[in-house]
Design an enzyme around this catalytic site. Structure first.
Site, PDB file in Angstrom:
ATOM      1  N   LYS A  33       0.896  -1.306  -0.225  1.00 56.28           N
ATOM      2  CA  LYS A  33       0.051  -0.096   0.007  1.00 56.28           C
ATOM      3  C   LYS A  33       0.891   1.187  -0.106  1.00 56.28           C
ATOM      4  CE  LYS A  33      -3.755   0.002  -0.260  1.00 56.28           C
ATOM      5  NZ  LYS A  33      -4.572  -0.116  -1.352  1.00 56.28           N
ATOM      6  N   HIS A  40      -1.456   4.459  -5.953  1.00 59.58           N
ATOM      7  CA  HIS A  40      -2.765   5.180  -6.172  1.00 59.58           C
ATOM      8  C   HIS A  40      -2.653   6.697  -6.480  1.00 59.58           C
ATOM      9  CE1 HIS A  40      -4.619   1.580  -4.646  1.00 59.58           C
ATOM     10  NE2 HIS A  40      -3.744   1.689  -3.443  1.00 59.58           N
TER      11      HIS A  40
END
Length: 369
Positions: A77, A95
């Protein structure tokens, strides 16, 4: 000749227990001649001793910032928010390639540190298919969370904290128990049902007892007419599993929900795709990512209407951390073996070109701000 090396960093996202490299994959890399450095991490589903047993070198938690700049850092992440420059090569989900909130700031850290991002979401084979993805387990876990939320709503309660399961069997039994022993009678609609994520959601629904006719499977053919879709309002659980790449008509809106009135069946929306901050989000009925500690958020509707809950957790596969990590890491392994040749290996050169393109877009966005 210097051995190629990977540095597996710890994960700092709350409740994140998965690992980009499992002990199984680490062992295969070591056999292939790699050195694997692993940060100690009590949060990770795999014990430090499992890595040590296969020959990994253990180092202190969160010590990667002081690692030699030439060592690539691998994780899952996104990194914690910071303005610190990033001088390493990072292999991770960042992201920041689809104009998500703060995307330009994230990329500017690489620019200022002269580092490189190889985004795991955009490592693709010759056919444009991702080489490794958590999609199946994201859909599987998302459907499970949706069923748990439905069971809570039926008890006039709000779904409490979600905790990772040791295995798939334990998850299935817990979900069935929450529904009174079986999911029979529950009706669900899955959009993106033909993809990895959608197949995972359908598989979970079948395993908890939904009848096949009660699992409505939609993909591009069914959504080609453009939303909003009233059919979504006639199921108990709606699961969004699409891969969003451009603006499309909304699947559901607050207006369509309100228009359905008090007899609406829809109780839970699970946005597995979780494009919360994407300007093209086709489910514009919520504005925040939910978490494992607060897994649902209520849609803002008139008080006389029945409640509607949304699950928008962006790391659902960590509900099955061991199984999802093993699958993902095994799929990633062939590409990792090519990393020492990243200047010529197509998967890595394509990822680098995309990084350079996004870096330029971020610089333009910063200049125009």
């Amino acid at each position: 000749m210097t051995r190629p090396v990977f540095w597996l960093r710890c994960e700092k996202k709350e409740f994140e227990r998965r690992a980009a490299l499992t002990p199984t994959t680490a062992k295969k890399l070591i056999v292939a001649g790699f050195q694997i450095i692993v940060e100690r991490d009590e949060q990770r589903i795999f014990d430090d001793s499992e890595y040590e047993a296969v020959g990994c070198e253990l180092v202190e938690n969160n010590s990667w910032p002081s690692a030699p700049k030439e060592i690539p850092i691998i994780g899952l992440k996104e990194l914690p928010a910071s303005t610190d420059p990033l001088p390493h090569a990072h292999i991770q989900f960042a992201h920041c390639y689809k104009n998500q909130a703060g995307w330009a700031d994230i990329l500017s850290r690489f620019d200022r540190g002269n580092g490189t991002l190889y985004d795991l979401e955009f490592l693709e084979d010759a056919n444009g298919r991702r080489v490794a993805a958590f999609g199946f387990h994201a859909g599987f876990a998302g459907a499970a969370a949706g069923a748990l939320a439905l069971a809570a709503e039926r008890r006039c309660e709000k779904l409490g904290q979600l905790n990772p399961y040791p295995n798939e069997e334990a998850m299935i039994e817990d979900v069935k128990k929450s529904l009174g022993g079986s999911g029979k009678g529950v009706k669900a609609l899955v959009i993106g049902a033909l993809g990895r994520c959608g197949r995972g959601a359908v598989d979970l629904f079948k395993k908890i007892g939904l009848e096949d006719d009660d699992i409505i499977k939609w993909d591009m053919a069914e959504t080609a007419k453009g939303g909003p879709f009233e059919e979504i309002l006639d199921v108990d659980i709606f699961i969004n599993c699409i891969y969003l790449s451009s603006k499309i008509p909304s699947f559901i809106t607050r207006d369509t929900i309100s228009a359905a009135g008090k007899n609406r069946r829809l109780t839970v929306v699970v946005d597995v795709s979780c494009d919360t901050t994407n300007p093209f989000n086709p489910i514009p009925i919520y504005t925040i990512n939910t978490t494992f500690s607060e897994p649902t958020v209520r849609v803002d509707l008139p008080s006389e209407l029945p409640p509607l809950s949304v699950i928008s957790i962006d790391h659902l596969p960590t509900l099955l951390p061991r199984e999802s990590s093993e699958q993902f890491s095994a799929d990633l392994l062939p590409s990792l073996l090519e990393f020492p040749d990243r200047n010529t290996a197509r998967i890595w050169t394509d990822a680098y070109k995309l990084f350079q393109k996004k870096l330029g877009e971020a610089a333009e966005a910063k200049a125009a701000a």
